[in-house]
Design a protein around this motif. Structure first.
Motif, mmCIF file in Angstrom:
data_model
loop_
_atom_site.group_PDB
_atom_site.id
_atom_site.type_symbol
_atom_site.label_atom_id
_atom_site.label_comp_id
_atom_site.label_asym_id
_atom_site.label_seq_id
_atom_site.Cartn_x
_atom_site.Cartn_y
_atom_site.Cartn_z
ATOM 1 N N GLY A 79 0.819 -1.216 0.000
ATOM 2 C CA GLY A 79 0.000 0.000 0.000
ATOM 3 C C GLY A 79 0.853 1.266 0.000
ATOM 4 O O GLY A 79 0.332 2.375 0.074
ATOM 5 N N VAL A 80 2.177 1.086 -0.069
ATOM 6 C CA VAL A 80 3.092 2.245 -0.069
ATOM 7 C C VAL A 80 3.796 2.296 -1.418
ATOM 8 O O VAL A 80 4.298 1.273 -1.905
ATOM 9 C CB VAL A 80 4.160 2.087 1.042
ATOM 10 N N LYS A 81 3.827 3.466 -2.037
ATOM 11 C CA LYS A 81 4.569 3.615 -3.292
ATOM 12 C C LYS A 81 5.975 4.084 -2.954
ATOM 13 O O LYS A 81 6.153 4.965 -2.094
ATOM 14 C CB LYS A 81 3.881 4.642 -4.194
ATOM 15 N N ALA A 82 6.949 3.522 -3.632
ATOM 16 C CA ALA A 82 8.344 3.892 -3.368
ATOM 17 C C ALA A 82 8.546 5.393 -3.590
ATOM 18 O O ALA A 82 9.324 6.036 -2.878
ATOM 19 C CB ALA A 82 9.275 3.093 -4.270
ATOM 20 N N SER A 83 7.801 5.944 -4.556
ATOM 21 C CA SER A 83 7.964 7.374 -4.866
ATOM 22 C C SER A 83 7.497 8.272 -3.722
ATOM 23 O O SER A 83 7.854 9.449 -3.649
ATOM 24 C CB SER A 83 7.191 7.713 -6.146
ATOM 25 N N GLU A 84 6.685 7.688 -2.797
ATOM 26 C CA GLU A 84 6.201 8.492 -1.659
ATOM 27 C C GLU A 84 7.265 8.630 -0.572
ATOM 28 O O GLU A 84 7.139 9.462 0.322
ATOM 29 C CB GLU A 84 4.982 7.803 -1.005
ATOM 30 N N LEU A 85 8.271 7.764 -0.608
ATOM 31 C CA LEU A 85 9.270 7.745 0.468
ATOM 32 C C LEU A 85 10.479 8.601 0.119
ATOM 33 O O LEU A 85 11.051 8.480 -0.971
ATOM 34 C CB LEU A 85 9.746 6.307 0.713
ATOM 35 N N GLY A 131 6.210 -2.884 -7.545
ATOM 36 C CA GLY A 131 5.294 -3.504 -8.505
ATOM 37 C C GLY A 131 4.872 -2.517 -9.578
ATOM 38 O O GLY A 131 5.369 -1.391 -9.639
ATOM 39 N N GLY A 132 3.944 -2.948 -10.412
ATOM 40 C CA GLY A 132 3.398 -2.071 -11.448
ATOM 41 C C GLY A 132 4.342 -1.934 -12.630
ATOM 42 O O GLY A 132 5.444 -2.480 -12.653
ATOM 43 N N PHE A 133 3.871 -1.149 -13.626
ATOM 44 C CA PHE A 133 4.642 -0.955 -14.850
ATOM 45 C C PHE A 133 5.895 -0.142 -14.553
ATOM 46 O O PHE A 133 5.831 0.973 -14.019
ATOM 47 C CB PHE A 133 3.763 -0.247 -15.900
ATOM 48 N N LEU A 134 7.051 -0.700 -14.872
ATOM 49 C CA LEU A 134 8.354 -0.064 -14.645
ATOM 50 C C LEU A 134 8.523 0.405 -13.191
ATOM 51 O O LEU A 134 9.082 1.466 -12.912
ATOM 52 C CB LEU A 134 8.550 1.119 -15.601
ATOM 53 N N GLY A 135 7.959 -0.397 -12.289
ATOM 54 C CA GLY A 135 8.136 -0.086 -10.866
ATOM 55 C C GLY A 135 7.360 1.119 -10.391
ATOM 56 O O GLY A 135 7.720 1.747 -9.389
ATOM 57 N N SER A 136 6.248 1.435 -11.063
ATOM 58 C CA SER A 136 5.495 2.632 -10.678
ATOM 59 C C SER A 136 4.438 2.346 -9.601
ATOM 60 O O SER A 136 3.813 3.264 -9.083
ATOM 61 C CB SER A 136 4.794 3.208 -11.914
ATOM 62 N N GLY A 137 4.248 1.061 -9.297
ATOM 63 C CA GLY A 137 3.175 0.708 -8.348
ATOM 64 C C GLY A 137 3.637 0.637 -6.904
ATOM 65 O O GLY A 137 4.639 1.242 -6.515
ATOM 66 N N GLU A 138 2.867 -0.141 -6.135
ATOM 67 C CA GLU A 138 3.168 -0.256 -4.708
ATOM 68 C C GLU A 138 4.419 -1.096 -4.470
ATOM 69 O O GLU A 138 4.776 -1.934 -5.295
ATOM 70 C CB GLU A 138 2.016 -0.987 -4.005
#
Ligand code: FES
Length: 221
Positions: free
Chosen positions: A78-84, A181-188
């Motif tokens: 539930g956490v996106k890497a881009s949020e950190l 996860g997600g396309f090119l690591g854009s997901g959670e």
């Protein structure tokens, strides 16, 4: 001697105001009635008790002491890497596992166990990330976030920290594999965890209790 029957009245269908019967002074017929009624009530109560005890079933076991094997699965956090932000930490419980997702100072994503191997203090309560090392807020133990390797054990506060370190065996920090996860690591962020960890912990707990009483595997008899 007075024989009280009033307290039995509700169970035999007699009004609660039934007269007291005196075995010494009262008429014989009333005395006999009172004694018979009391005896009848007792047998009704005894029969009811017997029936209810027969109906009572054994308590179903809600635990197991069997060996529970690991079952690994990727769980979404539930956490996106881009949020950190670099050095930021996020504590989560995933399928019963207490984990800490974070980023090193250089921005690399990592996931470690949230509980310090010293005495189980949550790292999320103020741990610092310095480079790729995480430092426990309580006694300053530090670990590499990439492989959990112990660097320093209980170094603070002076004297007290090292003393508390003596009573617990030195251990590395748990490390969990994680990925974006997600396309090119854009997901959670997804973390690889043992979904049977809680079950295994509980089974070990019950096995420990029963073994201590010599009941689970009989080795104490
Ligand atoms: S609880 Fe972490 S070092 Fe003591």
């Amino acid at each position: 001697m007075a024989l009280e029957v009033a307290f039995l009245a509700p169970s035999v269908g007699v009004t609660a105001r039934a007269p007291q019967v005196h075995t010494s002074a009262g008429p014989k017929s009333r005395t006999g009635f009172g004694v018979k009624m009391a005896a009848g009530a007792c047998s009704v109560i005894a029969a009811a008790g017997l029936a209810s005890s027969r109906k009572r079933s054994k308590t179903a076991a809600r635990y197991t002491t069997q060996t529970i094997l690991p079952s690994l699965a990727w769980i979404k956090s539930g956490v996106k890497a881009s949020e950190l932000q670099p050095t930021e930490l996020r504590a989560l419980t995933l399928a019963g596992n207490d984990v800490l997702i974070g980023k090193t100072e250089a921005g690399a994503l990592f996931c470690v166990g949230n509980l310090c191997p010293h005495i189980g203090t949550p790292m999320s309560e103020g741990a610092d990330v310095i480079g790729d090392v995480i430092v426990c807020p309580l006694h300053g133990s530090s670990f590499k976030v990439t492989n959990g390797e112990l660097i320093d054990w209980c170094v603070s506060p002076p004297v007290i920290g090292p003393l508390t370190g003596l009573i617990v065996e030195k251990k590395n920090l748990l490390v969990f594999e994680c990925r974006q996860g997600g396309f090119l690591g854009s997901g959670e962020v997804e973390v690889l965890v043992d979904t049977n960890a809680k079950k295994a912990y509980e089974a070990n707990y019950w096995k420990g209790l029963l073994d201590a009483q010599g009941k689970d595997d009989g080795t104490y008899y």
